[in-house]
Design an enzyme around this catalytic site. Structure first.
Site, PDB file in Angstrom:
ATOM      1  N   LYS A  18       0.827  -1.214   0.000  1.00 30.84           N
ATOM      2  CA  LYS A  18       0.000   0.000   0.000  1.00 30.84           C
ATOM      3  C   LYS A  18       0.859   1.261   0.000  1.00 30.84           C
ATOM      4  O   LYS A  18       0.372   2.329  -0.312  1.00 30.84           O
ATOM      5  CB  LYS A  18      -0.929  -0.001   1.223  1.00 30.84           C
ATOM      6  CG  LYS A  18      -2.000  -1.071   1.135  1.00 30.84           C
ATOM      7  CD  LYS A  18      -2.932  -1.042   2.315  1.00 30.84           C
ATOM      8  CE  LYS A  18      -2.255  -1.359   3.609  1.00 30.84           C
ATOM      9  NZ  LYS A  18      -2.316  -2.705   4.107  1.00 30.84           N
ATOM     10  N   ASP A  69     -18.022   1.208  13.341  1.00 34.12           N
ATOM     11  CA  ASP A  69     -17.697   2.598  13.706  1.00 34.12           C
ATOM     12  C   ASP A  69     -18.315   2.999  15.044  1.00 34.12           C
ATOM     13  O   ASP A  69     -19.534   3.067  15.165  1.00 34.12           O
ATOM     14  CB  ASP A  69     -18.270   3.560  12.643  1.00 34.12           C
ATOM     15  CG  ASP A  69     -17.244   4.006  11.634  1.00 34.12           C
ATOM     16  OD1 ASP A  69     -16.037   3.825  11.876  1.00 34.12           O
ATOM     17  OD2 ASP A  69     -17.663   4.552  10.597  1.00 34.12           O
ATOM     18  N   ARG A  94     -14.780  12.460  15.789  1.00 35.86           N
ATOM     19  CA  ARG A  94     -13.411  11.943  15.878  1.00 35.86           C
ATOM     20  C   ARG A  94     -12.467  13.072  16.289  1.00 35.86           C
ATOM     21  O   ARG A  94     -12.791  14.252  16.170  1.00 35.86           O
ATOM     22  CB  ARG A  94     -12.942  11.400  14.514  1.00 35.86           C
ATOM     23  CG  ARG A  94     -13.734  10.188  14.007  1.00 35.86           C
ATOM     24  CD  ARG A  94     -13.368   8.937  14.785  1.00 35.86           C
ATOM     25  NE  ARG A  94     -14.087   7.752  14.317  1.00 35.86           N
ATOM     26  CZ  ARG A  94     -15.291   7.375  14.749  1.00 35.86           C
ATOM     27  NH1 ARG A  94     -15.948   8.107  15.644  1.00 35.86           N
ATOM     28  NH2 ARG A  94     -15.854   6.273  14.288  1.00 35.86           N
ATOM     29  N   TYR A 150      -9.985  -4.821  13.360  1.00 38.20           N
ATOM     30  CA  TYR A 150      -8.762  -4.011  13.337  1.00 38.20           C
ATOM     31  C   TYR A 150      -8.333  -3.682  14.774  1.00 38.20           C
ATOM     32  O   TYR A 150      -7.199  -3.946  15.186  1.00 38.20           O
ATOM     33  CB  TYR A 150      -9.016  -2.741  12.519  1.00 38.20           C
ATOM     34  CG  TYR A 150      -7.960  -1.693  12.678  1.00 38.20           C
ATOM     35  CD1 TYR A 150      -6.628  -1.970  12.392  1.00 38.20           C
ATOM     36  CD2 TYR A 150      -8.275  -0.411  13.132  1.00 38.20           C
ATOM     37  CE1 TYR A 150      -5.646  -1.012  12.544  1.00 38.20           C
ATOM     38  CE2 TYR A 150      -7.300   0.565  13.284  1.00 38.20           C
ATOM     39  CZ  TYR A 150      -5.995   0.255  12.998  1.00 38.20           C
ATOM     40  OH  TYR A 150      -5.021   1.207  13.162  1.00 38.20           O
ATOM     41  N   SER A 175      -5.156  -1.405   8.239  1.00 42.79           N
ATOM     42  CA  SER A 175      -5.764  -0.459   9.179  1.00 42.79           C
ATOM     43  C   SER A 175      -7.147   0.056   8.772  1.00 42.79           C
ATOM     44  O   SER A 175      -7.541   1.132   9.190  1.00 42.79           O
ATOM     45  CB  SER A 175      -4.822   0.733   9.349  1.00 42.79           C
ATOM     46  OG  SER A 175      -4.638   1.364   8.106  1.00 42.79           O
ATOM     47  N   ILE A 218     -21.870  10.329   3.764  1.00 38.31           N
ATOM     48  CA  ILE A 218     -21.740  10.380   5.229  1.00 38.31           C
ATOM     49  C   ILE A 218     -22.272   9.061   5.788  1.00 38.31           C
ATOM     50  O   ILE A 218     -23.455   8.742   5.593  1.00 38.31           O
ATOM     51  CB  ILE A 218     -22.519  11.583   5.814  1.00 38.31           C
ATOM     52  CG1 ILE A 218     -21.916  12.897   5.302  1.00 38.31           C
ATOM     53  CG2 ILE A 218     -22.536  11.527   7.338  1.00 38.31           C
ATOM     54  CD1 ILE A 218     -22.598  14.151   5.840  1.00 38.31           C
TER      55      ILE A 218
HETATM   56  N1  UDP Z   1     -16.562   8.625   7.019  1.00 38.40           N
HETATM   57  C1  UDP Z   1     -17.668   8.975   6.252  1.00 38.40           C
HETATM   58  N2  UDP Z   1     -17.565   8.875   4.902  1.00 38.40           N
HETATM   59  C2  UDP Z   1     -16.441   8.413   4.266  1.00 38.40           C
HETATM   60  C3  UDP Z   1     -15.321   8.067   5.064  1.00 38.40           C
HETATM   61  C4  UDP Z   1     -15.421   8.180   6.438  1.00 38.40           C
HETATM   62  O1  UDP Z   1     -18.710   9.381   6.765  1.00 38.40           O
HETATM   63  O2  UDP Z   1     -16.437   8.308   3.035  1.00 38.40           O
HETATM   64  C5  UDP Z   1     -16.640   8.742   8.489  1.00 38.40           C
HETATM   65  C6  UDP Z   1     -16.403   7.431   9.224  1.00 38.40           C
HETATM   66  O3  UDP Z   1     -17.602   6.724   9.378  1.00 38.40           O
HETATM   67  C7  UDP Z   1     -15.807   7.926  10.542  1.00 38.40           C
HETATM   68  C8  UDP Z   1     -15.088   9.220  10.181  1.00 38.40           C
HETATM   69  O4  UDP Z   1     -15.602   9.602   8.905  1.00 38.40           O
HETATM   70  O5  UDP Z   1     -16.847   8.232  11.449  1.00 38.40           O
HETATM   71  C9  UDP Z   1     -13.589   9.052  10.063  1.00 38.40           C
HETATM   72  O6  UDP Z   1     -13.339   7.917   9.251  1.00 38.40           O
HETATM   73  P1  UDP Z   1     -11.913   7.561   8.692  1.00 38.40           P
HETATM   74  O7  UDP Z   1     -12.083   6.353   7.803  1.00 38.40           O
HETATM   75  O8  UDP Z   1     -11.289   8.771   8.080  1.00 38.40           O
HETATM   76  O9  UDP Z   1     -11.047   7.207   9.968  1.00 38.40           O
HETATM   77  P2  UDP Z   1     -11.308   6.148  11.174  1.00 38.40           P
HETATM   78  O10 UDP Z   1     -12.093   6.899  12.214  1.00 38.40           O
HETATM   79  O11 UDP Z   1     -12.020   4.969  10.617  1.00 38.40           O
HETATM   80  O12 UDP Z   1      -9.930   5.827  11.639  1.00 38.40           O
END
Ligand code: UDP
Length: 329
Positions: free
Chosen positions: A35, A285, A220, A140, A76, A206
């Site tokens: 990757k 999530d 987050r 994960y 990840s 979203i």
């Molecule tokens: N998210 C989203 N749409 C996307 C990608 C991510 O709504 O296309 C949301 C995801 O559900 C999480 C937040 O954005 O609540 C951050 O996601 P990301 O994958 O960037 O990082 P993670 O929290 O999984 O490490």
């Protein structure tokens, strides 16, 4: 000091390599380029190898006199981990064990581990402190928690000294503009939102707007990639003294932002309207992940330079604007 950076060609690993070189460390990158990007490695030695290949690891430790290891070579993606637990446990646990075993064979006893907020699952207390309950809601997080537990017993039996840094959400790019975030396919929120701003995607989906948060979207804690890398150097210094103690830190700002807030700030930074669509929740999530940064600030004297989310997103925007196709031409 010579540091082996496993996964040094990936997004976080490549920024770590840049910070280590800047701070005067020697670097050996070990990466299978599954990757990562060779161009993202700005210096040091490069070994193309897989953690599942014990011979290659042995050869690498024999050839280079390694003093410490930073380990970023892992899968990840929360979503993918839910359908491919075998892949996550094999690469993140078995691969990590191979790395530890090579370290023990060559008497390398300093280790910085990239762990994750996902080890906590749905938090019982916010902000999340280091000793919060750990019940991962995705494979994960489970694979990273398993590895944290393994480390404890390697310390007990073999004297391994380690720091686990549990990342919340890393974002942004390097100040030189030479390296940034480039996943294929992209799955992270900020790069996807910026791809919409660039006209490379129609919209951002979203993932759920019915969470128990202020605006219904997931919250987050976003930190800049350079601040994150700096924490590793501080962690390495901590375990490089006599009688060092292994420990764990949560690595975030202590401030939460919702998916909708990130989109709004991205509109302000880019000056573009971002089209959104409400989509189903993504499996695994948690609603809210916000770090307590009290321990890391107190014990490591970690001082993040990027406090404002506008600056973090602007840093990512500079990279994406100048590299709309990532590392590929
Ligand atoms: N998210 C989203 N749409 C996307 C990608 C991510 O709504 O296309 C949301 C995801 O559900 C999480 C937040 O954005 O609540 C951050 O996601 P990301 O994958 O960037 O990082 P993670 O929290 O999984 O490490």
């Amino acid at each position: 000091m010579k540091v082996l950076v496993a996964g040094g060609a990936g997004y976080i690993g490549s920024h770590m390599v840049a910070e280590l070189l800047d701070s005067g460390y020697e670097v050996v990158v070990f990466d299978n380029l599954s990757k990562g990007h060779r161009e993202a490695v700005l210096g040091g030695e490069f070994v193309e190898g897989n953690l599942l290949d014990q011979n290659k690891l042995d050869e690498t430790f024999k050839k280079y006199k390694i003093d410490a290891v930073m380990h970023f070579a892992a899968d990840s993606l929360v979503g993918e981990s839910m359908t491919k637990p075998d892949k996550y446990f094999r690469n993140n646990v078995v691969g990590g064990l191979n790395l530890l075993d090579a370290m023990m064979k060559y008497e390398v006893k300093k280790f910085i581990f990239s762990s994750t907020a996902a080890i906590f699952g749905e938090p019982d207390k916010i902000p999340i402190e280091e000793n919060n309950t750990k019940l991962p809601t995705n494979t994960y997080g489970e694979s990273k928690l398993a590895f944290e537990k393994i480390l404890r017993w390697y310390d007990h039996a073999f004297g391994l000294k380690y720091v686990c840094l549990r990342y919340f959400n890393a974002a942004g790019a390097h100040k030189t503009g030479k390296i940034g975030e480039d996943h294929n396919p992209e799955s992270h929120l900020i790069p996807i939102v910026l791809q919409v701003a660039l006209g490379k995607r129609e919209q951002i989906d979203i993932f759920g707007d019915d969470y128990k948060t202020e605006d219904g979207t997931c919250v987050r804690d976003y930190i800049h990639i350079t601040d994150l890398a700096q924490a590793h150097i501080l962690g390495l210094k901590k375990i490089s003294v006599d009688n060092a103690q292994s420990t764990q830190y949560n690595l975030g700002h202590g401030q939460g932002l919702s998916v909708k807030q990130i989109i709004k700030v991205s509109e302000e930074v880019t000056g573009k309207k971002i089209k959104v669509k409400i989509a189903p929740r993504r499996a695994g999530d948690p609603a809210t992940l916000i770090a307590s940064s009290v321990k890391i600030k107190k014990e490591l004297n970690w001082k993040p330079q990027f406090e404002d989310i506008h600056k973090i997103i602007d840093s990512a925007w500079q990279w994406h604007k100048n590299h709309p196709n990532g590392y590929s031409k």
